[in-house]
Write a protein that holds these residues in place. Structure first.
Motif, PDB file in Angstrom:
ATOM      1  N   PHE A 263       0.856  -1.186   0.000  1.00  0.00           N
ATOM      2  CA  PHE A 263       0.000   0.000   0.000  1.00  0.00           C
ATOM      3  C   PHE A 263       0.886   1.227   0.000  1.00  0.00           C
ATOM      4  N   GLY A 264       0.562   2.178  -0.878  1.00  0.00           N
ATOM      5  CA  GLY A 264       1.283   3.444  -0.883  1.00  0.00           C
ATOM      6  C   GLY A 264       2.176   3.601  -2.087  1.00  0.00           C
ATOM      7  N   GLN A 265       2.499   4.856  -2.394  1.00  0.00           N
ATOM      8  CA  GLN A 265       3.331   5.165  -3.543  1.00  0.00           C
ATOM      9  C   GLN A 265       4.737   5.568  -3.105  1.00  0.00           C
ATOM     10  N   ILE A 266       4.848   6.353  -2.068  1.00  0.00           N
ATOM     11  CA  ILE A 266       6.156   6.802  -1.604  1.00  0.00           C
ATOM     12  C   ILE A 266       6.464   6.121  -0.269  1.00  0.00           C
ATOM     13  N   PHE A 267       5.596   6.289   0.711  1.00  0.00           N
ATOM     14  CA  PHE A 267       5.672   5.542   1.977  1.00  0.00           C
ATOM     15  C   PHE A 267       4.947   4.221   1.705  1.00  0.00           C
ATOM     16  N   ARG A 268       5.707   3.206   1.312  1.00  0.00           N
ATOM     17  CA  ARG A 268       5.148   1.959   0.799  1.00  0.00           C
ATOM     18  C   ARG A 268       5.231   0.840   1.836  1.00  0.00           C
ATOM     19  N   VAL A 269       4.099   0.307   2.204  1.00  0.00           N
ATOM     20  CA  VAL A 269       4.037  -0.745   3.209  1.00  0.00           C
ATOM     21  C   VAL A 269       3.708  -2.063   2.526  1.00  0.00           C
ATOM     22  N   THR A 270       4.550  -3.054   2.717  1.00  0.00           N
ATOM     23  CA  THR A 270       4.289  -4.390   2.192  1.00  0.00           C
ATOM     24  C   THR A 270       4.180  -5.335   3.378  1.00  0.00           C
ATOM     25  N   THR A 271       3.067  -6.050   3.500  1.00  0.00           N
ATOM     26  CA  THR A 271       2.917  -6.963   4.637  1.00  0.00           C
ATOM     27  C   THR A 271       2.947  -8.410   4.152  1.00  0.00           C
ATOM     28  N   PHE A 272       3.226  -9.293   5.086  1.00  0.00           N
ATOM     29  CA  PHE A 272       3.172 -10.732   4.788  1.00  0.00           C
ATOM     30  C   PHE A 272       2.673 -11.459   6.027  1.00  0.00           C
ATOM     31  N   GLY A 273       2.327 -12.720   5.851  1.00  0.00           N
ATOM     32  CA  GLY A 273       1.997 -13.541   6.998  1.00  0.00           C
ATOM     33  C   GLY A 273       0.594 -14.105   7.002  1.00  0.00           C
ATOM     34  N   GLU A 274       0.508 -15.371   7.381  1.00  0.00           N
ATOM     35  CA  GLU A 274      -0.774 -16.042   7.556  1.00  0.00           C
ATOM     36  C   GLU A 274      -1.123 -16.077   9.043  1.00  0.00           C
ATOM     37  N   SER A 275      -2.392 -16.209   9.315  1.00  0.00           N
ATOM     38  CA  SER A 275      -2.905 -16.121  10.691  1.00  0.00           C
ATOM     39  C   SER A 275      -2.185 -17.074  11.648  1.00  0.00           C
ATOM     40  N   HIS A 276      -1.950 -18.304  11.205  1.00  0.00           N
ATOM     41  CA  HIS A 276      -1.289 -19.278  12.062  1.00  0.00           C
ATOM     42  C   HIS A 276       0.028 -19.742  11.473  1.00  0.00           C
ATOM     43  N   GLY A 277       0.662 -18.868  10.675  1.00  0.00           N
ATOM     44  CA  GLY A 277       2.013 -19.152  10.209  1.00  0.00           C
ATOM     45  C   GLY A 277       3.031 -18.809  11.284  1.00  0.00           C
ATOM     46  N   VAL A 278       4.289 -18.824  10.909  1.00  0.00           N
ATOM     47  CA  VAL A 278       5.345 -18.558  11.885  1.00  0.00           C
ATOM     48  C   VAL A 278       5.245 -17.131  12.425  1.00  0.00           C
ATOM     49  N   ALA A 279       5.064 -16.201  11.519  1.00  0.00           N
ATOM     50  CA  ALA A 279       5.058 -14.793  11.925  1.00  0.00           C
ATOM     51  C   ALA A 279       4.360 -13.964  10.864  1.00  0.00           C
ATOM     52  N   LEU A 280       3.872 -12.829  11.303  1.00  0.00           N
ATOM     53  CA  LEU A 280       3.460 -11.758  10.412  1.00  0.00           C
ATOM     54  C   LEU A 280       4.615 -10.778  10.312  1.00  0.00           C
ATOM     55  N   GLY A 281       4.558  -9.905   9.355  1.00  0.00           N
ATOM     56  CA  GLY A 281       5.579  -8.877   9.307  1.00  0.00           C
ATOM     57  C   GLY A 281       5.379  -7.976   8.134  1.00  0.00           C
ATOM     58  N   GLY A 282       6.391  -7.155   7.901  1.00  0.00           N
ATOM     59  CA  GLY A 282       6.278  -6.215   6.806  1.00  0.00           C
ATOM     60  C   GLY A 282       7.571  -5.477   6.564  1.00  0.00           C
ATOM     61  N   VAL A 283       7.557  -4.721   5.504  1.00  0.00           N
ATOM     62  CA  VAL A 283       8.653  -3.821   5.176  1.00  0.00           C
ATOM     63  C   VAL A 283       8.034  -2.470   4.844  1.00  0.00           C
ATOM     64  N   ILE A 284       8.588  -1.430   5.415  1.00  0.00           N
ATOM     65  CA  ILE A 284       8.164  -0.080   5.066  1.00  0.00           C
ATOM     66  C   ILE A 284       9.300   0.565   4.299  1.00  0.00           C
ATOM     67  N   ASP A 285       9.043   0.874   3.047  1.00  0.00           N
ATOM     68  CA  ASP A 285      10.050   1.537   2.227  1.00  0.00           C
ATOM     69  C   ASP A 285       9.628   2.996   2.044  1.00  0.00           C
TER      70      ASP A 285
END
Lengths: 365, 365, 365, 365
Positions: free
Chosen positions: A4-26
């Protein structure tokens, strides 16, 4: 489409019962102070198990920041982070793996991908929004340091509506009760409506109102990047959201033009303002300096605590027994998510609009 | 931010009274037949001057296709096109250039860019949507050839609502009247409401309902690219749109979960369907094969045919005399724009979802 | 994939013998003066028929600017433009439509799209670069007003190399001769090499060196958006370009670390500089303030003026007779294209790096 | 600008001595088997400390896959992953924090961001490429299952070049020696050149050649997304890369057109092939089915094991004593990085080109 986003870009990952959720903010501006304790508190507002009104899943939602921050300041490099899933019950989900629950994403996910992680809804679980909270919290801190504050509150639970306008509410009182409505009387009736639905094995919908103060005029875009569209996209990307309106929203469809004028005026200090705000702070897709007002409608939770007739993946009729841990109403927990998505969308727009002043004056401690 | 879409990407350009509007469509699948006569008719549905209900600006909106099509088939290369502005009255706008009209984009545009083309609203004019119609028409043809049809209609004008559900309407009758409501009685009352507003020098808002049939299950995305969010962004990028809802929308906020179940069933042919459609064809952000239903609210036109008190760009109070050529209600003309934006958003999602079968079998004549 | 850039985004369209080429430039900063006469001259440097060394196709390459500029200043809205194709010979291309010419894009285009516009190479023609020149010219004007100049020249034609370093050349003399090499003696030998190749019905390759002066330190990115990669992508998107190097390029692969140090020093004025420039002005993907140096290798034109043995689209052996209008060497005409692509890539990077000061002080005349 | 790719999009994060590196891969096709053991081995090829030729930093580079894979198959949801930094020596870097090392990113990073993580080069360290290896490994597995293989090898170390063409080499022998040149004699001379440079406290540059076999014709794009440009951008985003060439590259600049024809022919099986490959498998920006050939030049490592004269951040002259752990030559370790970036770029192009067949036939075990 997990960004989500064009300049402040947030990419999330993760399944509800996977190892972890997370993300990268570029696209994070450099030299911005980040208060990690405040960030953890911000994220924690969304987590389950905070009151009798919400699900019993036990998650601390502890954020591990992995990069992009050095000695308390952003580096301008991407901020990576994870939130471990601790309360994982993979074996709870065998029955669900073989069925399509109505109003859930089970069937559509298989239609889309030909495969599905059945554990707790997989990627379609609202648990994914924990990862957005981190980005929302970081965006929120940057906005707040520039005088822009975002406050959301529960404005309806089923038929119970908060009739007072936001200007008549004490927005600092949102967290005084579990439903997150700053009007105590309304909050009590909302809580009763949720408890009644729960008592009947049912669930209930509602609405969240979000108020943004301090946004300067001139943020947004005139065509596809209208602030209405960016906020609409942000809000309708939240689980269970089915409608969004800006300013007077649907009331405008029923109105005459002469009834909804936002007249311009000039303050003693020479600032141009509007003395009414039917437009919700946005005109021609661009902020006009008045409060930005967005309302979001949430459907009732799809998982009832009743037997449900549906089909299995072979098309056979089955009856699902009620089970698991589920909120009877997601709206109180949606309040911080609405704030987070508003913060992400608005910081991104602010950065694109050249109204964002970078932090050059502050030294590294 | 003048581009919409990820794969089927539409970029538009053009000011209301500049030389021309136009656009580029990139990501067009190759070997798709384009019926240019049908395309011109599709674009013409939006143009002004079609009935006594709409503005008198005289524009033929003739589309010049410049590239990307060869011997009636798309090449897979970008389709560039222009629409010349013929009825340009630059000198009409001197007064406006020195004022900020309330509820218009004059002030916010200057706050954003520090400069503004005052002629007819410049880039913020709804005239820009003519350029979207071309992309919508091309998308629409590709969707129709795959059994996906999009029909929008006026479902409210001010307080006059079309109470019948869309399933009780003859959607082929939308263009039978100037307001574009397929229910003749309601249409007559809507037309009267518009005429009354116009007679009083006023304007009036309304709503458009859009119905998409034939979309296969499995189109959309579970997180930020939810179909709700894509359609919401598409609709809220239309001038004057202030609210959008999917399926039962705001009704869902007032409902119990048990009241809005969309049960699964299996047809005689073995297809999985839902026997109700509170979700509006989208679950977990992904299409489920049922009709996709979107409703959009439009505010009243900001330009009244009355004297209006406002300020000039120096902050001095001024009174603007009524002038120019303006619709008393944009909703009938918004109907084809809603269809066009739905077509663009849905073709883009379809292409991303691998449910789109390319046209390999057809030979070039 | 017809768009280049992240902030200053250029999208082009058009086939070689279609109605028109054109493009849209989005993300243009507002209030920038545009000299349209200078822009037309910039574009004209690339056009054919300028000397005996290049093709006879007669195109004026007249730019029609359609939007985004008002009273000589950019509006911040997209700049749309077209260049009509005047010298179109559709019927020349019947034979080519049935063959795959070696080293051309005929076969690969059909493999990619299943369809091809055979007229003059369609979208794969170098004529497409005319549309890039407009964006390059606009970018160039914005850069020049900030003291950043871009000059390219022919540094090799076949075996004839310009042995002098660019610092020993008079870069204002590039257009003094038809090959665009500022060293007159070398230019004469290059012209002879081209004429010799042409006389033998052959073609010849070459190289262009591009020098960028005045770029401030701090433009670029440390990972995927390295300035090397952005310039590399820009240059390798030019027709016939097959290699690109930055700074000492391949010489660095052969060198010891101790031989290629760019030592830092401080000027009398307190500026940090490097006293050598093996890195070509880029370190860690980011500009260091020294001249940016890029070299691009171009393969010989694929169309020889000799009979060529190849296959038709059915796989049958055919011999193509020489025909049409073709350059024996594209390198002189590639010089302005290299400059244009450098201007686009560098303005885009500059805008992303917050080193770009917007033009707030200038009033509209 | 920490994302690479349009459809298969890789976003990386992490500083050299931060908590962890990692990334998110979005746009992964669903139902693809992932061999996590093979993936770990793929990543490990890049890690330091594998031979006496490379740095002593001790990192296991253990990949933790956090999402997007379920029961060995991709879900179509983003794959998040991290690699912890174990051998962190923050205190080693105090001196560096106060200096700008020549040919490093110290100065340019501060010019860009106004802040810098001095520990091991921060984000500009080649350690970042560990995160790319994960994406490269996943892409590589998908490509290999479709018959597309990518092999890179060291083709030059300083003046020592591998004179044999790749077709005369046994590409399965790349890892038989520490320099990763499949020709044993050349490898021995390359190793000697590295050892000699190291013995003198110096470093040395070199080149990597990458060969892609099995790519179908029709992948790539005719204008900005030319395969040349995508591969060029991929390669020039690798640390220390300063030049890239496709096919015969710079030789083409020196050649006549008649010398570098790639004639078409038809195989007994009816396939169209080229019987020479000067173009390196790419014509008009699109693959032609022949091997894709890319060569990349790497500059010598900037950190010498000698005292270096430079300036501190205040502009004062300083002499840096040699210290730390550094490769005398990065080229052998660049070999797997080149492969990884080629895999990412080519899978992305393949997905965009509709030549990728999704995996519908395989069931979940």
């Amino acid at each position: 489409m997990n960004t989500f986003g064009q300049i402040f870009r947030v990419t999330t990952f993760g399944e509800s019962h996977g190892v972890a959720l997370g993300g990268v903010i570029d696209g994070v501006p450099p030299r911005e102070p980040i208060d990690t304790d405040a960030l953890q508190r911000y994220v924690a507002r969304r987590r389950p198990g905070q009151s009798s009104l919400t699900t019993a899943r036990n998650e601390s939602d502890t954020v591990e920041l992995l990069s992009g921050i050095y000695h308390g300041l952003t580096l301008g490099t991407p901020i990576g982070y994870i939130i471990r899933n601790s309360d994982r019950h993979s074996d709870d989900y065998d029955a669900i793996a073989r069925c399509y629950r109505p109003n859930h994403a089970d069937y559509t996910t298989e239609a889309r991908y030909g495969i599905r992680d059945p554990r707790g809804g997989g990627r379609s679980s609202a648990r994914e929004t924990a990862a957005r909270m981190v980005a929302g919290g970081i965006a929120s801190q940057m906005l707040a340091r520039r005088g822009i504050t975002i406050t959301a509150y529960t404005s309806a639970i089923g038929p119970v509506r908060c009739e007072k306008p936001y200007t008549a509410l004490d927005l600092s009182a949102v967290d005084n009760n579990a439903v997150r409505c700053p009007d105590a009387d309304t909050a009590a009736r909302m809580a009763a409506a949720i408890e009644q639905a729960r008592g009947e094995g049912d669930t209930i919908g509602g609405a969240v109102t979000c108020v943004v103060s301090g946004m300067p005029a001139g943020v947004g875009n005139p065509v596809f990047g209208k602030l209405n569209a960016l906020l609409g996209s942000a809000m309708l990307s939240i689980n269970a959201a089915k409608a969004v309106e800006v300013g007077d929203g649907w009331e405008l469809a029923r109105a005459r033009g002469s009834e909804v004028i936002d007249p311009f005026a000039v303050t003693a200090g020479g600032d141009i303002i509007t003395t009414a705000n039917h437009s919700g702070g946005i005109q021609g897709g661009i902020s006009n300096g008045n409060d930005i007002i967005v309302r979001v409608a949430f459907k009732p939770v799809a998982t009832l605590m009743r037997p449900i007739d549906t089909i299995d993946t072979e098309g056979n009729a089955v009856t699902l027994a009620p089970r698991g841990r589920h909120d009877a109403c997601v709206v109180p927990r949606a309040v911080p998510i609405v704030e987070a998505m508003a913060a992400i969308a608005l910081l991104d727009s602010l950065l694109a609009s050249n109204k964002f002043t970078t932090n050059n004056g502050e030294t590294i401690q």
